[in-house]
Enzyme design. Sequence first.
Site, mmCIF file in Angstrom:
data_model
loop_
_atom_site.group_PDB
_atom_site.id
_atom_site.type_symbol
_atom_site.label_atom_id
_atom_site.label_comp_id
_atom_site.label_asym_id
_atom_site.label_seq_id
_atom_site.Cartn_x
_atom_site.Cartn_y
_atom_site.Cartn_z
ATOM 1 N N MET A 1 39.780 44.723 40.311
ATOM 2 C CA MET A 1 40.474 43.513 39.865
ATOM 3 C C MET A 1 39.468 42.426 39.490
ATOM 4 O O MET A 1 39.815 41.247 39.413
ATOM 5 C CB MET A 1 41.420 43.009 40.954
ATOM 6 C CG MET A 1 42.490 44.056 41.307
ATOM 7 S SD MET A 1 43.979 43.361 42.004
ATOM 8 C CE MET A 1 43.341 42.582 43.480
ATOM 9 N N GLY A 2 38.219 42.816 39.283
ATOM 10 C CA GLY A 2 37.210 41.834 38.888
ATOM 11 C C GLY A 2 36.723 41.010 40.061
ATOM 12 O O GLY A 2 36.868 41.409 41.221
ATOM 13 N N LEU B 1 33.623 40.638 40.785
ATOM 14 C CA LEU B 1 32.828 41.749 41.304
ATOM 15 C C LEU B 1 31.715 41.284 42.252
ATOM 16 O O LEU B 1 31.148 40.207 42.085
ATOM 17 C CB LEU B 1 32.215 42.524 40.130
ATOM 18 C CG LEU B 1 33.237 43.096 39.139
ATOM 19 C CD1 LEU B 1 32.527 43.884 38.047
ATOM 20 C CD2 LEU B 1 34.288 43.949 39.829
ATOM 21 N N HIS C 1 31.682 46.506 44.750
ATOM 22 C CA HIS C 1 32.116 47.126 43.491
ATOM 23 C C HIS C 1 30.950 47.861 42.820
ATOM 24 O O HIS C 1 31.121 48.953 42.267
ATOM 25 C CB HIS C 1 32.647 46.061 42.525
ATOM 26 C CG HIS C 1 33.850 45.316 43.015
ATOM 27 N ND1 HIS C 1 33.800 43.990 43.374
ATOM 28 C CD2 HIS C 1 35.141 45.714 43.199
ATOM 29 C CE1 HIS C 1 35.008 43.593 43.757
ATOM 30 N NE2 HIS C 1 35.839 44.611 43.666
ATOM 31 N N ASP D 1 39.367 49.452 51.282
ATOM 32 C CA ASP D 1 40.830 49.452 51.229
ATOM 33 C C ASP D 1 41.308 50.836 51.676
ATOM 34 O O ASP D 1 41.757 51.655 50.880
ATOM 35 C CB ASP D 1 41.312 49.112 49.828
ATOM 36 C CG ASP D 1 40.901 47.710 49.422
ATOM 37 O OD1 ASP D 1 41.693 46.777 49.623
ATOM 38 O OD2 ASP D 1 39.756 47.534 48.948
ATOM 39 N N GLN E 1 44.904 52.003 50.928
ATOM 40 C CA GLN E 1 45.022 52.250 49.485
ATOM 41 C C GLN E 1 44.385 53.590 49.118
ATOM 42 O O GLN E 1 44.972 54.400 48.382
ATOM 43 C CB GLN E 1 44.347 51.112 48.722
ATOM 44 C CG GLN E 1 44.099 51.381 47.254
ATOM 45 C CD GLN E 1 43.481 50.171 46.563
ATOM 46 O OE1 GLN E 1 44.156 49.175 46.354
ATOM 47 N NE2 GLN E 1 42.209 50.237 46.224
ATOM 48 N N VAL F 1 30.577 48.190 51.848
ATOM 49 C CA VAL F 1 29.345 47.410 51.742
ATOM 50 C C VAL F 1 29.562 46.082 52.480
ATOM 51 O O VAL F 1 30.577 45.403 52.276
ATOM 52 C CB VAL F 1 28.971 47.150 50.269
ATOM 53 C CG1 VAL F 1 27.720 46.284 50.178
ATOM 54 C CG2 VAL F 1 28.771 48.470 49.536
ATOM 55 N N SER G 1 34.141 41.032 50.018
ATOM 56 C CA SER G 1 35.475 40.960 49.426
ATOM 57 C C SER G 1 35.501 39.852 48.385
ATOM 58 O O SER G 1 34.849 38.824 48.552
ATOM 59 C CB SER G 1 36.518 40.661 50.516
ATOM 60 O OG SER G 1 37.722 40.198 49.942
ATOM 61 N N ARG H 1 37.748 37.931 48.005
ATOM 62 C CA ARG H 1 38.390 36.754 48.611
ATOM 63 C C ARG H 1 37.443 35.978 49.530
ATOM 64 O O ARG H 1 37.797 34.877 49.965
ATOM 65 C CB ARG H 1 39.648 37.182 49.372
ATOM 66 C CG ARG H 1 40.789 37.639 48.454
ATOM 67 C CD ARG H 1 42.052 37.979 49.229
ATOM 68 N NE ARG H 1 43.202 38.225 48.372
ATOM 69 C CZ ARG H 1 43.638 39.441 47.997
ATOM 70 N NH1 ARG H 1 42.994 40.510 48.417
ATOM 71 N NH2 ARG H 1 44.694 39.577 47.224
HETATM 72 P P1 AMP Z 1 39.411 45.137 44.263
HETATM 73 O O1 AMP Z 1 38.744 44.612 43.039
HETATM 74 O O2 AMP Z 1 39.275 44.241 45.442
HETATM 75 O O3 AMP Z 1 40.795 45.629 44.028
HETATM 76 O O4 AMP Z 1 38.582 46.426 44.679
HETATM 77 C C1 AMP Z 1 38.273 47.417 43.748
HETATM 78 C C2 AMP Z 1 37.627 48.576 44.454
HETATM 79 O O5 AMP Z 1 36.436 48.126 45.097
HETATM 80 C C3 AMP Z 1 38.519 49.181 45.541
HETATM 81 O O6 AMP Z 1 38.403 50.591 45.503
HETATM 82 C C4 AMP Z 1 37.919 48.612 46.802
HETATM 83 O O7 AMP Z 1 38.119 49.422 47.937
HETATM 84 C C5 AMP Z 1 36.452 48.541 46.441
HETATM 85 N N1 AMP Z 1 35.764 47.580 47.300
HETATM 86 C C6 AMP Z 1 36.069 46.280 47.483
HETATM 87 N N2 AMP Z 1 35.235 45.717 48.396
HETATM 88 C C7 AMP Z 1 34.390 46.702 48.799
HETATM 89 C C8 AMP Z 1 33.304 46.768 49.738
HETATM 90 N N3 AMP Z 1 32.920 45.710 50.459
HETATM 91 N N4 AMP Z 1 32.671 47.953 49.886
HETATM 92 C C9 AMP Z 1 33.063 49.051 49.176
HETATM 93 N N5 AMP Z 1 34.063 49.047 48.282
HETATM 94 C C10 AMP Z 1 34.721 47.893 48.095
#
Ligand code: AMP
Length: 272
Positions: free
Chosen positions: A29-30, A32, A36, A148, A151, A174, A183, A185
């Site tokens: 969802m960007g 990044l 990511h 996630d 998910q 990570v 995150s 957020r």
């Molecule tokens: P999002 O953009 O938050 O929807 O995340 C996109 C992808 O990045 C999802 O598969 C998340 O599980 C992964 N992701 C988000 N944060 C992390 C993190 N800290 N470590 C590994 N993968 C992540």
Amino acid sequence: VPDVVETIAGLRARLRATPQSTVALVPTMGALHDGHLALVDRARELADIVVVSIFVNPLQFGRGEDLDRYPRTLDADLATLGRADLVFAPSATEMYPDGASQTRVIAGPVAALFEGASRPGHFDGVLTVVAKLFGIVQPQFAVFGQKDAQQLFLVRRMVTDLNLPVVVEAVPIVREADGLALSSRNRFLGEQEKRAALTLSRALRSLATSGDLATARAVVASEESVGLDYLEIVSPSTFLPVGDDHGGEALAIVAAKVGSTRLIDNEAIHLG
Ligand code: AMP
């Protein structure tokens, strides 16, 4: 800098140009961060062409959730994506030309628990957009983060249940040096809140060593500014809470609100 395509037709045309190449998709969802980018690096190892999608999917946000507040930082995102080949960044109307799609993927019963309990319909929205992205990109591989966990579990279920021809790859979480899971957020957290947010990873660590939910929940309760949603131990094969007599591999999962920001984390644990 990778090529950016905003339309489905444009993306398909680009992928048709190299029909022999294998493709790995990284759905995001960007906003990044290095989490990511770890997914992108894994995708790079798996396939010839790495496609990163950036789409804040309205279908997975409920009323009153943070769809409007969700960070959108496309230019900065593109600057970090040197290791990707293609970025698919469609508009909401490109993805849902008739408004919300009529046909949806219904996630199974696990979708009603944990993240789904506080976000009704969330996982139906996630699986619907992931299925659409699989149909649009037709990747051999799709890379998701362990961050996630629910998910990831439900995406794997969908791929199995619907026999989708894609291999799902998971990448470990990570974290910051202090343990905070990266995150998108996290940028909403002030200094004090960032410190308070460490309670999540600390509670998971406590569970990993003690296996005792009450003790770990007390760790969270001791931090006044953190509102615990759930802290549970689930079976990796069912994503259902394990019984008291459970031994072996398990997954500790946590969600909490820090200030107005909802955070999740998890850790694989071993129950003796
Ligand atoms: P999002 O953009 O938050 O929807 O995340 C996109 C992808 O990045 C999802 O598969 C998340 O599980 C992964 N992701 C988000 N944060 C992390 C993190 N800290 N470590 C590994 N993968 C992540």
